[in-house]
Motif scaffolding. Structure first.
Motif, PDB file in Angstrom:
ATOM      1  N   UNK A 126       5.964   7.055   0.283  1.00 46.48           N
ATOM      2  CA  UNK A 126       6.689   6.147   1.315  1.00 46.48           C
ATOM      3  C   UNK A 126       6.123   6.416   2.674  1.00 46.48           C
ATOM      4  N   UNK A 127       6.212   5.333   3.267  1.00 45.55           N
ATOM      5  CA  UNK A 127       5.874   5.201   4.712  1.00 45.55           C
ATOM      6  C   UNK A 127       4.584   6.145   5.329  1.00 45.55           C
ATOM      7  N   UNK A 128       3.908   6.379   4.261  1.00 44.79           N
ATOM      8  CA  UNK A 128       2.703   7.373   4.613  1.00 44.79           C
ATOM      9  C   UNK A 128       1.417   6.491   4.761  1.00 44.79           C
ATOM     10  N   UNK A 129       1.151   5.530   3.899  1.00 49.38           N
ATOM     11  CA  UNK A 129      -0.073   4.835   3.651  1.00 49.38           C
ATOM     12  C   UNK A 129       0.440   3.272   3.144  1.00 49.38           C
ATOM     13  N   UNK A 130      -0.698   2.468   3.378  1.00 49.13           N
ATOM     14  CA  UNK A 130      -0.620   1.191   2.795  1.00 49.13           C
ATOM     15  C   UNK A 130      -1.961   0.834   2.261  1.00 49.13           C
ATOM     16  N   UNK A 131      -1.925   0.496   0.943  1.00 48.39           N
ATOM     17  CA  UNK A 131      -3.310  -0.106   0.459  1.00 48.39           C
ATOM     18  C   UNK A 131      -3.255  -1.561   0.460  1.00 48.39           C
ATOM     19  N   UNK A 132      -4.375  -2.204   0.870  1.00 50.76           N
ATOM     20  CA  UNK A 132      -4.427  -3.606   0.961  1.00 50.76           C
ATOM     21  C   UNK A 132      -5.859  -4.073   0.172  1.00 50.76           C
ATOM     22  N   UNK A 133      -5.944  -5.083  -0.611  1.00 52.14           N
ATOM     23  CA  UNK A 133      -7.198  -5.681  -1.068  1.00 52.14           C
ATOM     24  C   UNK A 133      -7.939  -6.273  -0.051  1.00 52.14           C
ATOM     25  N   UNK A 134      -9.244  -6.737  -0.034  1.00 50.66           N
ATOM     26  CA  UNK A 134     -10.036  -7.273   1.036  1.00 50.66           C
ATOM     27  C   UNK A 134      -9.555  -8.532   1.344  1.00 50.66           C
ATOM     28  N   UNK A 135      -8.360  -9.204   0.840  1.00 47.11           N
ATOM     29  CA  UNK A 135      -7.820 -10.274   1.163  1.00 47.11           C
ATOM     30  C   UNK A 135      -6.654  -9.952   2.279  1.00 47.11           C
ATOM     31  N   UNK A 136      -6.373  -8.691   2.206  1.00 44.81           N
ATOM     32  CA  UNK A 136      -5.097  -8.495   2.931  1.00 44.81           C
ATOM     33  C   UNK A 136      -3.722  -8.220   2.482  1.00 44.81           C
ATOM     34  N   UNK A 137      -3.794  -8.273   1.121  1.00 48.78           N
ATOM     35  CA  UNK A 137      -2.623  -8.243   0.232  1.00 48.78           C
ATOM     36  C   UNK A 137      -2.181  -6.864  -0.099  1.00 48.78           C
ATOM     37  N   UNK A 138      -1.050  -6.355   0.303  1.00 49.65           N
ATOM     38  CA  UNK A 138      -0.514  -5.312  -0.294  1.00 49.65           C
ATOM     39  C   UNK A 138      -0.470  -5.098  -1.546  1.00 49.65           C
TER      40      UNK A 138
END
Length: 243
Positions: A189-201
């Protein structure tokens, strides 16, 4: 009523075929692959050998890391260093050059490309999902960093685990990703975010994986595994069994 034996986990020569009631592999098989040139066939050999040694009705349980299905993602991490340790962004760049440190120099690391981020305090990178997960799972292991660099945590996807077990005549009973709530709360939590190549978390990856299968003499009921994210209000690792 215990007996301790030292043996090669891949070959297990001190046991006879059809003599063992069960095997419990806890965060162990990824060491067999990592210290044998990162070869996933060594994991297959291990599972195959355990299957040969099992009695009818015996069970193999593997609790280890699972490799995500391959795809490109965007990993956004902090560029701020709060302690004397490097920021997550700097550590990711370093890791991209030195991962799989036991491999020949040209085979170490993985491709990474910086892209525009959503905040000045963060940096974003395009990379393969499996490489992003390898970084996420070890980014807080500063004290043992050089040792952790030698290991590759993920060697099979969930689908590959299930297909291998089935091909060896095992009946899958449980195949579930694990989301350890302490790790999620304190390291994700609050350490990273992963998105697909369309920008969706796309959310957090599982912290671990659990698969269990039974050796059966004849083909029986095939358990259909439904993959889903766990509801956090449920107890951690709450399982039931049915005959």
């Amino acid at each position: 009523n215990l007996e301790f034996r030292t043996d090669d986990g891949e070959t297990l020569q001190t046991f006879q075929e059809n003599s063992v009631n069960g095997f419990f592999n806890c965060s162990s098989i990824h060491h067999i692959t990592s210290f044998n040139h990162y070869n996933p066939n060594r994991a297959f050999n291990t599972i195959k050998r355990e299957t040969e040694l099992l009695k009818s009705g015996g069970v193999i349980v593997i609790r280890d890391f699972v490799k995500p299905p391959e795809s490109e993602v965007i990993l956004e991490v902090s560029s701020i260093s709060i302690t004397s340790e490097p920021s997550n962004a700097d550590l990711l760049i370093q890791f991209s050059k030195t991962a799989r440190s036991l491999a020949p120099k040209l085979e170490q690391g993985f491709p990474i490309k910086e892209v525009k981020s959503s905040s000045k305090d963060k940096r974003s990178f395009k990379l393969f999902y499996s490489d992003a997960v390898e970084f996420i799972r070890r980014k807080d292991y500063f004290e043992n960093w050089d040792v952790e660099l030698q290991e590759e945590y993920g060697y099979f996807t969930q689908k590959e685990f299930e297909e291998i077990f089935t091909s060896l005549g095992l009946r899958v009973i449980v195949s579930n990703p694990i989301f350890n709530p302490w790790i999620v709360e304190n390291r994700y939590k609050n350490s990273f975010t992963i998105y697909n190549t369309s920008g969706v978390d796309i959310g957090f990856p599982p912290t671990n994986f659990l698969i269990a299968a039974e050796k059966v003499e004849k083909k029986g009921t095939r358990i259909h595994i439904v993959r889903h994210l766990p509801e956090l209000e449920l107890p951690f690792l709450d399982y039931a069994t049915y005959q």
